[in-house]
Design a protein around this motif. Sequence first.
Motif, PDB file in Angstrom:
ATOM      1  N   ARG A  15      22.146  86.229  12.395  1.00  0.00           N
ATOM      2  CA  ARG A  15      23.173  86.770  13.291  1.00  0.00           C
ATOM      3  C   ARG A  15      22.675  88.027  14.000  1.00  0.00           C
ATOM      4  N   GLU A  16      22.080  88.946  13.236  1.00  0.00           N
ATOM      5  CA  GLU A  16      21.583  90.186  13.804  1.00  0.00           C
ATOM      6  C   GLU A  16      20.418  89.949  14.764  1.00  0.00           C
ATOM      7  N   GLY A  17      19.632  88.919  14.507  1.00  0.00           N
ATOM      8  CA  GLY A  17      18.507  88.607  15.375  1.00  0.00           C
ATOM      9  C   GLY A  17      18.921  87.942  16.669  1.00  0.00           C
ATOM     10  N   ARG A  18      19.978  87.164  16.607  1.00  0.00           N
ATOM     11  CA  ARG A  18      20.426  86.452  17.803  1.00  0.00           C
ATOM     12  C   ARG A  18      21.202  87.345  18.765  1.00  0.00           C
ATOM     13  N   ALA A  19      21.930  88.315  18.240  1.00  0.00           N
ATOM     14  CA  ALA A  19      22.794  89.150  19.073  1.00  0.00           C
ATOM     15  C   ALA A  19      22.041  89.812  20.232  1.00  0.00           C
ATOM     16  N   PRO A  20      20.896  90.477  19.984  1.00  0.00           N
ATOM     17  CA  PRO A  20      20.200  91.106  21.119  1.00  0.00           C
ATOM     18  C   PRO A  20      19.683  90.091  22.137  1.00  0.00           C
ATOM     19  N   VAL A  21      19.289  88.920  21.662  1.00  0.00           N
ATOM     20  CA  VAL A  21      18.793  87.886  22.576  1.00  0.00           C
ATOM     21  C   VAL A  21      19.930  87.407  23.474  1.00  0.00           C
ATOM     22  N   HIS A  22      21.086  87.169  22.887  1.00  0.00           N
ATOM     23  CA  HIS A  22      22.236  86.736  23.686  1.00  0.00           C
ATOM     24  C   HIS A  22      22.640  87.815  24.687  1.00  0.00           C
ATOM     25  N   ARG A  23      22.583  89.068  24.263  1.00  0.00           N
ATOM     26  CA  ARG A  23      22.931  90.173  25.168  1.00  0.00           C
ATOM     27  C   ARG A  23      21.985  90.198  26.369  1.00  0.00           C
ATOM     28  N   LEU A  24      20.697  90.039  26.103  1.00  0.00           N
ATOM     29  CA  LEU A  24      19.728  90.009  27.199  1.00  0.00           C
ATOM     30  C   LEU A  24      19.995  88.848  28.154  1.00  0.00           C
ATOM     31  N   LEU A  25      20.322  87.692  27.587  1.00  0.00           N
ATOM     32  CA  LEU A  25      20.586  86.530  28.428  1.00  0.00           C
ATOM     33  C   LEU A  25      21.853  86.720  29.260  1.00  0.00           C
ATOM     34  N   GLN A  26      22.854  87.389  28.705  1.00  0.00           N
ATOM     35  CA  GLN A  26      24.114  87.590  29.420  1.00  0.00           C
ATOM     36  C   GLN A  26      24.036  88.731  30.426  1.00  0.00           C
ATOM     37  N   LEU A  27      23.455  89.861  30.010  1.00  0.00           N
ATOM     38  CA  LEU A  27      23.485  91.062  30.844  1.00  0.00           C
ATOM     39  C   LEU A  27      22.179  91.352  31.567  1.00  0.00           C
ATOM     40  N   GLY A  28      21.107  90.733  31.128  1.00  0.00           N
ATOM     41  CA  GLY A  28      19.795  91.036  31.676  1.00  0.00           C
ATOM     42  C   GLY A  28      19.208  92.269  31.007  1.00  0.00           C
ATOM     43  N   THR A  29      18.043  92.630  31.428  1.00  0.00           N
ATOM     44  CA  THR A  29      17.386  93.815  30.892  1.00  0.00           C
ATOM     45  C   THR A  29      17.938  95.068  31.551  1.00  0.00           C
ATOM     46  N   GLY A  30      17.550  96.212  31.050  1.00  0.00           N
ATOM     47  CA  GLY A  30      17.957  97.463  31.684  1.00  0.00           C
ATOM     48  C   GLY A  30      17.504  97.530  33.130  1.00  0.00           C
ATOM     49  N   ALA A  31      16.301  97.023  33.382  1.00  0.00           N
ATOM     50  CA  ALA A  31      15.787  97.011  34.758  1.00  0.00           C
ATOM     51  C   ALA A  31      16.638  96.106  35.645  1.00  0.00           C
ATOM     52  N   ASP A  32      17.061  94.970  35.117  1.00  0.00           N
ATOM     53  CA  ASP A  32      17.936  94.076  35.888  1.00  0.00           C
ATOM     54  C   ASP A  32      19.226  94.788  36.265  1.00  0.00           C
ATOM     55  N   ARG A  33      19.830  95.474  35.290  1.00  0.00           N
ATOM     56  CA  ARG A  33      21.097  96.167  35.541  1.00  0.00           C
ATOM     57  C   ARG A  33      20.916  97.312  36.529  1.00  0.00           C
ATOM     58  N   GLN A  34      19.784  98.004  36.459  1.00  0.00           N
ATOM     59  CA  GLN A  34      19.524  99.088  37.410  1.00  0.00           C
ATOM     60  C   GLN A  34      19.386  98.548  38.829  1.00  0.00           C
ATOM     61  N   ARG A  35      18.748  97.407  38.975  1.00  0.00           N
ATOM     62  CA  ARG A  35      18.601  96.811  40.311  1.00  0.00           C
ATOM     63  C   ARG A  35      19.943  96.334  40.857  1.00  0.00           C
ATOM     64  N   GLN A  36      20.856  95.923  39.986  1.00  0.00           N
ATOM     65  CA  GLN A  36      22.159  95.424  40.421  1.00  0.00           C
ATOM     66  C   GLN A  36      23.161  96.548  40.671  1.00  0.00           C
TER      67      GLN A  36
END
Length: 57
Positions: A15-36
Amino acid sequence: MRRIGRALEVAGDAREGRAPVHRLLQLGTGADRQRQAPARGGGSEVTDMITGMSGSL
């Protein structure tokens, strides 16, 4: 997750390992969010995001 999923399950951390992966897939990386950010609110959105005043981090 294909490579480490089974090891996470065995360790009881799936569960703990999947959570960050799902977050990245949903929200993108920090760089993705900065570009948006400019499209969402211009320069102030970028500043708020970087300083932690926005919930988008």
